[in-house]
Design an enzyme around this catalytic site. Structure first.
Site, PDB file in Angstrom:
ATOM      1  N   LYS A 298       0.807  -1.229   0.000  1.00 55.71           N
ATOM      2  CA  LYS A 298       0.000   0.000   0.000  1.00 55.71           C
ATOM      3  C   LYS A 298       0.840   1.279   0.000  1.00 55.71           C
ATOM      4  O   LYS A 298       0.408   2.300  -0.514  1.00 55.71           O
ATOM      5  CB  LYS A 298      -0.940   0.013   1.203  1.00 55.71           C
ATOM      6  CG  LYS A 298      -2.160  -0.867   1.034  1.00 55.71           C
ATOM      7  CD  LYS A 298      -3.122  -0.689   2.189  1.00 55.71           C
ATOM      8  CE  LYS A 298      -4.384  -1.489   1.953  1.00 55.71           C
ATOM      9  NZ  LYS A 298      -5.373  -1.283   3.001  1.00 55.71           N
ATOM     10  N   ASP A 335     -10.172   3.142   1.396  1.00 55.87           N
ATOM     11  CA  ASP A 335     -10.330   2.739   2.805  1.00 55.87           C
ATOM     12  C   ASP A 335     -10.917   3.911   3.593  1.00 55.87           C
ATOM     13  O   ASP A 335     -11.707   3.741   4.524  1.00 55.87           O
ATOM     14  CB  ASP A 335      -8.975   2.372   3.426  1.00 55.87           C
ATOM     15  CG  ASP A 335      -8.498   1.000   2.975  1.00 55.87           C
ATOM     16  OD1 ASP A 335      -9.341   0.191   2.547  1.00 55.87           O
ATOM     17  OD2 ASP A 335      -7.282   0.732   3.044  1.00 55.87           O
TER      18      ASP A 335
HETATM   19  P1  NAP Z   1      -0.400  -2.129   9.662  1.00 52.14           P
HETATM   20  O1  NAP Z   1      -0.076  -0.994   8.743  1.00 52.14           O
HETATM   21  O2  NAP Z   1       0.568  -3.242   9.826  1.00 52.14           O
HETATM   22  O3  NAP Z   1      -0.681  -1.476  11.104  1.00 52.14           O
HETATM   23  C1  NAP Z   1      -1.011  -2.257  12.210  1.00 52.14           C
HETATM   24  C2  NAP Z   1      -1.046  -1.428  13.468  1.00 52.14           C
HETATM   25  O4  NAP Z   1      -1.335  -2.303  14.544  1.00 52.14           O
HETATM   26  C3  NAP Z   1       0.298  -0.772  13.817  1.00 52.14           C
HETATM   27  O5  NAP Z   1       0.068   0.391  14.544  1.00 52.14           O
HETATM   28  C4  NAP Z   1       0.935  -1.836  14.698  1.00 52.14           C
HETATM   29  O6  NAP Z   1       1.895  -1.327  15.580  1.00 52.14           O
HETATM   30  C5  NAP Z   1      -0.255  -2.306  15.478  1.00 52.14           C
HETATM   31  N1  NAP Z   1      -0.033  -3.630  16.022  1.00 52.14           N
HETATM   32  C6  NAP Z   1       0.357  -4.729  15.345  1.00 52.14           C
HETATM   33  N2  NAP Z   1       0.437  -5.779  16.186  1.00 52.14           N
HETATM   34  C7  NAP Z   1       0.108  -5.309  17.408  1.00 52.14           C
HETATM   35  C8  NAP Z   1       0.026  -5.905  18.699  1.00 52.14           C
HETATM   36  N3  NAP Z   1       0.315  -7.186  18.875  1.00 52.14           N
HETATM   37  N4  NAP Z   1      -0.342  -5.123  19.735  1.00 52.14           N
HETATM   38  C9  NAP Z   1      -0.603  -3.817  19.560  1.00 52.14           C
HETATM   39  N5  NAP Z   1      -0.547  -3.195  18.368  1.00 52.14           N
HETATM   40  C10 NAP Z   1      -0.199  -3.943  17.310  1.00 52.14           C
HETATM   41  O7  NAP Z   1      -1.766  -2.793   9.256  1.00 52.14           O
HETATM   42  P2  NAP Z   1      -3.055  -2.064   8.614  1.00 52.14           P
HETATM   43  O8  NAP Z   1      -3.017  -2.141   7.155  1.00 52.14           O
HETATM   44  O9  NAP Z   1      -3.177  -0.721   9.250  1.00 52.14           O
HETATM   45  O10 NAP Z   1      -4.231  -3.031   9.098  1.00 52.14           O
HETATM   46  C11 NAP Z   1      -4.690  -3.005  10.436  1.00 52.14           C
HETATM   47  C12 NAP Z   1      -5.976  -3.788  10.539  1.00 52.14           C
HETATM   48  O11 NAP Z   1      -6.996  -3.177   9.752  1.00 52.14           O
HETATM   49  C13 NAP Z   1      -5.839  -5.203  10.026  1.00 52.14           C
HETATM   50  O12 NAP Z   1      -6.504  -6.060  10.905  1.00 52.14           O
HETATM   51  C14 NAP Z   1      -6.546  -5.176   8.693  1.00 52.14           C
HETATM   52  O13 NAP Z   1      -7.144  -6.402   8.380  1.00 52.14           O
HETATM   53  C15 NAP Z   1      -7.611  -4.138   8.937  1.00 52.14           C
HETATM   54  N6  NAP Z   1      -8.058  -3.508   7.687  1.00 52.14           N
HETATM   55  C16 NAP Z   1      -9.371  -3.661   7.358  1.00 52.14           C
HETATM   56  C17 NAP Z   1      -9.840  -3.089   6.206  1.00 52.14           C
HETATM   57  C18 NAP Z   1     -11.287  -3.265   5.846  1.00 52.14           C
HETATM   58  O14 NAP Z   1     -11.663  -3.001   4.697  1.00 52.14           O
HETATM   59  N7  NAP Z   1     -12.135  -3.676   6.777  1.00 52.14           N
HETATM   60  C19 NAP Z   1      -8.996  -2.350   5.364  1.00 52.14           C
HETATM   61  C20 NAP Z   1      -7.663  -2.202   5.749  1.00 52.14           C
HETATM   62  C21 NAP Z   1      -7.214  -2.794   6.916  1.00 52.14           C
HETATM   63  P3  NAP Z   1       3.460  -1.328  15.197  1.00 52.14           P
HETATM   64  O15 NAP Z   1       3.630  -0.228  14.212  1.00 52.14           O
HETATM   65  O16 NAP Z   1       4.137  -1.113  16.489  1.00 52.14           O
HETATM   66  O17 NAP Z   1       3.746  -2.684  14.608  1.00 52.14           O
END
Ligand code: NAP
Length: 507
Positions: A298, A335
């Site tokens: 992304k 999104d």
């Molecule tokens: P990302 O860029 O990897 O960000 C994940 C975030 O969660 C970061 O702030 C990360 O912190 C934190 N995190 C990861 N593991 C953690 C843990 N064990 N404890 C606490 N914080 C934690 O991922 P993303 O793209 O933002 O996606 C996040 C979520 O949104 C996912 O579950 C994804 O499936 C969902 N999502 C849904 C949609 C939809 O259409 N419904 C669209 C996009 C995303 P660090 O930076 O410290 O690792």
């Protein structure tokens, strides 16, 4: 002349099972949808099972007159399961002819072992498909491959592991320039090409009757009903989703359901992309008009765009790309809209106070969406630096975790992976931290996460990530097609898939 016929006849249902009883059952299932069927005799456990199965086939009960059977008894040397030698392989193919098989698949390893003779001297099925397998890589390929009109074989198949998308494109090019040729790109990177092989001129596309058993296979049901491989042409509009991993993505189900409902000549394919340059070089070859971008591309896609929607540039992430007429790429972020559409059904966003847990890509899209729609946004993330950066970008505040036990919000949004695989059953927050009217989880798999369950137990209204997933996809549809999507069947297809997943997880 088309060797196997046209349309649906070019989709070959693969039947493979250890017992005659299971094989017969699969044959009956296959014939409900397809009329070309490969019988993997090498999969049968023993000679006794092979004999039993061929006796059943020979009786011809319930077999439609127009069915074409292709017998395969591939030896281990050629990548199959048959432990006998060449003579035994030829024996079973001979038996298969007697049972009514019109075609046989003969691996190149066997042909090489026939001592100076033509396979035509054996009473194998009258038509021979010579198969060449490479389970490791896609080898160097000639410019074209045409079996001689009166030679020992009628058609040639190359099944090769596509390590990259470019590998699969090379095999497609060969299908385009060859006659009586079957192209089978193997492996997950080869899956889109496997679906597009027929439109490029491959004489057959293979699909297992039962659920796919190896990466890169597409089940018969999906090949016919979801991807409609037999009706795709060079005019078909090709879209897709890129990511790594990608096999779990519901986007192909969602968009293809929409194309079927609208009777659109379009297909949506899942591209396993490990390397963006590899995929981007194949975009013109596949004729891709637009694609969805998911993890981990992304952010990295941004530098390949000729133009980017300013909002997506501010968010720092693009989830939707349009391939313009001149081949250049335009990127935007739906999104953002997805979060708004999902939440605004239950909350007047303007003037509200929202907490976002996490500071990654999805958190950034949610934070920009809510603050630009007039909410006051707080960020709580395990890395304070990332939280501060995001809060600064949107003019919001950072809250430490301990503050969540005393602060109240209109809405709390989870934008971390806590609650999805491999964290199913885990909640990012404890009940004492859910001091709000609405909890939204961005996770959509499972639909009801542990966080949503805890919120519901406290009487708090919940919004599942599936609402965001659907809304962002509907927005993509509009960007790519300039039409309104058929939301009802698309929603039903995704909800049914999620229900069936939850059901199989529970059992
Ligand atoms: P990302 O860029 O990897 O960000 C994940 C975030 O969660 C970061 O702030 C990360 O912190 C934190 N995190 C990861 N593991 C953690 C843990 N064990 N404890 C606490 N914080 C934690 O991922 P993303 O793209 O933002 O996606 C996040 C979520 O949104 C996912 O579950 C994804 O499936 C969902 N999502 C849904 C949609 C939809 O259409 N419904 C669209 C996009 C995303 P660090 O930076 O410290 O690792």
């Amino acid at each position: 002349m088309k060797l196997f016929g046209t349309g649906l006849r070019r989709i070959c249902a693969v039947v493979a099972a250890p017992t005659a009883a299971e094989m017969s059952k699969l044959v009956r299932m296959a014939l409900r949808h397809a009329s070309t069927v490969e019988l993997r005799l090498d999969w049968l456990d023993s000679d006794a099972e092979r004999a039993r199965f061929l006796r059943w086939l020979g009786k011809g009960k319930r077999r439609p007159g127009n069915a074409t059977f292709l017998a395969t008894c591939r030896r281990r040397e050629g990548g199959g399961k048959f432990v006998g030698g060449v003579d035994r392989e030829l024996y079973w193919l001979t038996q298969a002819r007697e049972a009514g098989c019109q075609w046989c698949d003969l691996e190149v390893e066997t042909l090489r072992k026939l001592p100076g003779q033509s396979v035509r001297e054996y009473p194998v099925p009258p038509r021979v498909l010579l198969s060449i397998h490479d389970f490791e890589r896609t080898p160097d390929l000639p410019r074209s491959m045409n079996p001689p009109a009166h030679g020992a074989v009628d058609a040639v198949k190359i099944a090769a592991e596509a390590r990259t998308i470019r590998d699969s494109v090379r095999l497609l090019r060969l299908a385009r320039t060859s006659k009586n040729f079957v192209a089978v790109p193997m492996g997950e990177a080869g899956l889109p090409a496997r679906i597009l092989a027929l439109r490029e001129g491959s004489a057959l596309a293979y699909a297992p009757v039962a659920a796919a058993t190896a990466p890169g296979q597409v089940s018969l049901d999906d090949m016919i009903h979801l991807y409609r491989a037999h009706v795709l042409t060079r005019r078909t509009h090709v879209f897709g989703v890129i990511g790594d991993p990608i096999s779990h993505s519901l986007s192909p189900l969602l968009h293809n359901t929409g194309y079927v409902a609208r009777r659109m000549d379009a297909v949506f394919l899942p591209f396993l992309v490990r390397n963006l340059a590899d995929f981007l070089s194949a975009v013109p070859e596949f004729g891709i008009r637009g694609f969805s971008v998911t993890l981990p591309h992304k952010q990295s896609i941004l530098k390949h765009l000729a133009e980017c929607e300013p909002l997506a540039a501010d968010i720092g992430a693009v989830n939707t790309v349009v391939v313009r007429g001149d081949g250049s790429l335009y990127g935007c972020n739906t999104d953002y809209l997805g979060v708004l559409r999902a939440l605004e059904k239950k909350l007047l966003i303007k003037g509200s106070r929202a907490l976002i847990v996490g500071a990654g890509g999805a958190a950034r899209a949610a934070a920009f969406a809510l603050s630009r729609a007039g909410a006051t946004v707080a960020i709580c993330a395990r890395r304070e630096k990332a939280a501060k950066e995001l809060a600064r970008a949107i003019g919001g505040e950072v809250l430490p975790r301990r503050a969540l036990r005393t602060e109240s919000f209109d809405a709390i949004l989870n934008a971390t992976p806590l609650g999805m695989h491999p964290y199913v059953g885990i909640s990012p927050l404890v009940p004492g931290e859910l001091r709000c009217r609405i909890v939204m989880d961005l996770i959509y798999r499972p639909q009801r996460t542990q966080l949503l369950k805890l919120a519901a137990q406290k009487g708090i209204a919940t919004v599942s990530g599936v609402e965001m997933f659907l809304a962002q996809a509907f927005a993509q549809w509009k960007v790519w097609t300039h039409t309104r999507p058929p939301e009802v069947p698309m929603r039903q297809a995704v909800l049914a898939a999620l229900r069936s997943e939850a059901h199989s997880r529970a059992h």
